[in-house]
Design a protein around this motif. Sequence first.
Motif, PDB file in Angstrom:
ATOM      1  N   SER A  66       0.831  -1.201   0.000  1.00 21.94           N
ATOM      2  CA  SER A  66       0.000   0.000   0.000  1.00 21.94           C
ATOM      3  C   SER A  66       0.864   1.249   0.000  1.00 21.94           C
ATOM      4  CB  SER A  66      -0.920   0.016   1.224  1.00 21.94           C
ATOM      5  OG  SER A  66      -0.175   0.169   2.422  1.00 21.94           O
ATOM      6  N   GLU A  67       2.138   1.101   0.408  1.00 24.64           N
ATOM      7  CA  GLU A  67       3.069   2.228   0.447  1.00 24.64           C
ATOM      8  C   GLU A  67       4.124   2.140  -0.656  1.00 24.64           C
ATOM      9  OE1 GLU A  67       2.806   4.791   2.270  1.00 24.64           O
ATOM     10  OE2 GLU A  67       1.728   4.280   4.111  1.00 24.64           O
ATOM     11  N   PHE A  68       4.572   0.913  -0.978  1.00 25.91           N
ATOM     12  CA  PHE A  68       5.639   0.740  -1.956  1.00 25.91           C
ATOM     13  C   PHE A  68       5.085   0.133  -3.238  1.00 25.91           C
ATOM     14  CE2 PHE A  68       7.789   0.454   2.199  1.00 25.91           C
ATOM     15  CZ  PHE A  68       8.688   1.499   2.057  1.00 25.91           C
TER      16      PHE A  68
ATOM     17  N   ALA B 134       6.091   6.301   3.220  1.00 21.52           N
ATOM     18  CA  ALA B 134       5.662   7.278   2.226  1.00 21.52           C
ATOM     19  C   ALA B 134       6.816   8.180   1.797  1.00 21.52           C
ATOM     20  CB  ALA B 134       4.518   8.121   2.793  1.00 21.52           C
ATOM     21  N   GLU B 135       7.714   8.491   2.733  1.00 22.21           N
ATOM     22  CA  GLU B 135       8.871   9.335   2.410  1.00 22.21           C
ATOM     23  C   GLU B 135       9.983   8.537   1.739  1.00 22.21           C
ATOM     24  OE1 GLU B 135       9.314  12.612   5.811  1.00 22.21           O
ATOM     25  OE2 GLU B 135       8.941  10.615   6.639  1.00 22.21           O
ATOM     26  N   LEU B 136      10.077   7.242   2.068  1.00 20.84           N
ATOM     27  CA  LEU B 136      11.116   6.412   1.474  1.00 20.84           C
ATOM     28  C   LEU B 136      10.794   6.031   0.033  1.00 20.84           C
ATOM     29  CD1 LEU B 136      13.701   4.705   1.660  1.00 20.84           C
ATOM     30  CD2 LEU B 136      12.332   2.878   2.720  1.00 20.84           C
ATOM     31  N   ALA B 137       9.523   5.842  -0.264  1.00 21.15           N
ATOM     32  CA  ALA B 137       9.117   5.353  -1.582  1.00 21.15           C
ATOM     33  C   ALA B 137       9.697   6.161  -2.738  1.00 21.15           C
ATOM     34  CB  ALA B 137       7.593   5.293  -1.661  1.00 21.15           C
TER      35      ALA B 137
ATOM     36  N   SER C 201      10.811  -4.213   0.293  1.00 20.63           N
ATOM     37  CA  SER C 201      10.264  -2.893  -0.012  1.00 20.63           C
ATOM     38  C   SER C 201      10.833  -2.368  -1.326  1.00 20.63           C
ATOM     39  CB  SER C 201      10.579  -1.916   1.120  1.00 20.63           C
ATOM     40  OG  SER C 201       9.976  -2.337   2.318  1.00 20.63           O
ATOM     41  N   SER C 202      12.123  -2.592  -1.533  1.00 21.49           N
ATOM     42  CA  SER C 202      12.745  -2.155  -2.783  1.00 21.49           C
ATOM     43  C   SER C 202      12.128  -2.857  -3.982  1.00 21.49           C
ATOM     44  CB  SER C 202      14.251  -2.433  -2.730  1.00 21.49           C
ATOM     45  OG  SER C 202      14.883  -2.048  -3.934  1.00 21.49           O
ATOM     46  N   LEU C 203      11.966  -4.158  -3.884  1.00 18.01           N
ATOM     47  CA  LEU C 203      11.404  -4.921  -4.995  1.00 18.01           C
ATOM     48  C   LEU C 203       9.964  -4.501  -5.282  1.00 18.01           C
ATOM     49  CD1 LEU C 203      12.790  -8.485  -4.154  1.00 18.01           C
ATOM     50  CD2 LEU C 203      13.724  -6.806  -5.748  1.00 18.01           C
ATOM     51  N   ALA C 204       9.194  -4.224  -4.230  1.00 19.95           N
ATOM     52  CA  ALA C 204       7.811  -3.795  -4.424  1.00 19.95           C
ATOM     53  C   ALA C 204       7.749  -2.465  -5.165  1.00 19.95           C
ATOM     54  CB  ALA C 204       7.101  -3.670  -3.082  1.00 19.95           C
ATOM     55  N   ALA C 205       8.775  -1.621  -4.973  1.00 17.94           N
ATOM     56  CA  ALA C 205       8.834  -0.337  -5.667  1.00 17.94           C
ATOM     57  C   ALA C 205       9.417  -0.484  -7.066  1.00 17.94           C
ATOM     58  CB  ALA C 205       9.662   0.653  -4.854  1.00 17.94           C
ATOM     59  N   GLY C 206       9.695  -1.715  -7.478  1.00 17.11           N
ATOM     60  CA  GLY C 206      10.259  -1.952  -8.797  1.00 17.11           C
ATOM     61  C   GLY C 206      11.733  -1.651  -8.895  1.00 17.11           C
ATOM     62  N   CYS C 207      12.391  -1.547  -7.749  1.00 16.64           N
ATOM     63  CA  CYS C 207      13.817  -1.207  -7.714  1.00 16.64           C
ATOM     64  C   CYS C 207      14.628  -2.467  -7.402  1.00 16.64           C
ATOM     65  CB  CYS C 207      14.068  -0.146  -6.645  1.00 16.64           C
ATOM     66  SG  CYS C 207      15.757   0.482  -6.615  1.00 16.64           S
ATOM     67  N   PRO C 208      15.535  -2.883  -8.283  1.00 18.75           N
ATOM     68  CA  PRO C 208      16.304  -4.107  -8.039  1.00 18.75           C
ATOM     69  C   PRO C 208      17.245  -3.967  -6.848  1.00 18.75           C
ATOM     70  CG  PRO C 208      17.205  -2.920  -9.907  1.00 18.75           C
ATOM     71  CD  PRO C 208      15.930  -2.212  -9.530  1.00 18.75           C
ATOM     72  N   VAL C 209      17.664  -5.101  -6.325  1.00 19.24           N
ATOM     73  CA  VAL C 209      18.496  -5.141  -5.125  1.00 19.24           C
ATOM     74  C   VAL C 209      19.836  -5.798  -5.444  1.00 19.24           C
ATOM     75  CG1 VAL C 209      18.713  -6.027  -2.772  1.00 19.24           C
ATOM     76  CG2 VAL C 209      16.477  -5.295  -3.625  1.00 19.24           C
TER      77      VAL C 209
END
Length: 389
Positions: free
Chosen positions: A186-188, A263-266, A295-303
């Motif tokens: 819901s956030e990421f 919300a600020e990290l996203a 959280s990174s993966l949910a935002a579409g950002c690879p790790v």
Amino acid sequence: MRITIVSRIYRPEPASASFFLGSVADALLADGNEVDVLTSRLPRGTAPHARGERVRTFPVIRDRNGYVRGYLPYLSFDIPLAFRLLFARRPDAVLVEPPPTTGAVVRVVCAIRRVPYVYDAADIWSDAADMATGSRAVIRILRAVERFAMRGAAHLVTISQGVTDRMRALDIDRPVTVTGFGADTSEFSVTRAPAEQAFVYAGSYSVWHGADVLLQALAELRTTHPAYTLRVIGNGEREALEALARELELDDAVEFFDAVSPAELAPHLAGAVATLATLKPGTGYDYAFTSKAYSSLAAGCPVIFAGPGPTAAFLNDANGRVRAGAAVAYDPAAIAAAMREFADDPLTVPQREALGAWTAAEHSMAAVARRVAAVIEGVAAATRRKALV
């Protein structure tokens, strides 16, 4: 049923445990249960964020960074907790979040009141403390307290099989359910294409994380990609990392931020080429999973992960389905090579969208919270059945 959650931190305080416990409360409420939360008074300027649960707070000592962390802050929560839990309306079950001292208080009070409790064993605190102190006496005491807290639980929940194996090695034979861990989708979520020449480290960076290797990797990367920077968001050994950044002449390339809300990290994750995560080998903590990856993966950002443990296997498996990142050796050159790969060939917007969608489907925090809620409800229901016999 009436369920009580006991934790020194709770949403909206920025920490993965806070939002995980909030998701568990949401799942319990959705099943028609009543939920009470016994926690600490929020830091000044932070507003409560209840969604139907009753959040009961009490003043607590915080460290200079505003966190409930360290012996005195823990005791300032645990001692009043004994009375708060003892005289609260009797619950059908309790979910308790570490530290082990809190678990020990819950065991004693729950034994007096004949209430079962579930212990959230996301990791083994006494193993983590082994890197933070050279005192064998402190480790022995913490180990004894942690065993006491876990052995009294009706059930334990944990994020990985590695933690379960470690508990068995410590002669903790209580029932355990591996629920995994996940991202708050819901956030990421995927909101935009990456627009910055930046890598992000988000989360705690303690001595057993060994995040100093990332600064060494950045120095090597910048020999070929001088515009790339590293953003460190969270709390930990900041002074040591700042000193290393100066030594490596990276003052203008490394930014430090305090922990922030999801919300600020996203937006940071949305704009980054990739996030970085580490686990230092040989600390006795090699079985740990770096849950910040979700959280990174949910935002579409690879790790890009460096180190031992189950995170590497998780990423390698995920890469068979989506482009999730890279698992490399805990070595500056290996990390720099992976950073260079993603700098030269970043994920496209469709790839980031596919990564976010896969994570939401397979590893959402809501799904994990439902599994934890089912364990708590099962423990509470079993106790009720015994009372009727």
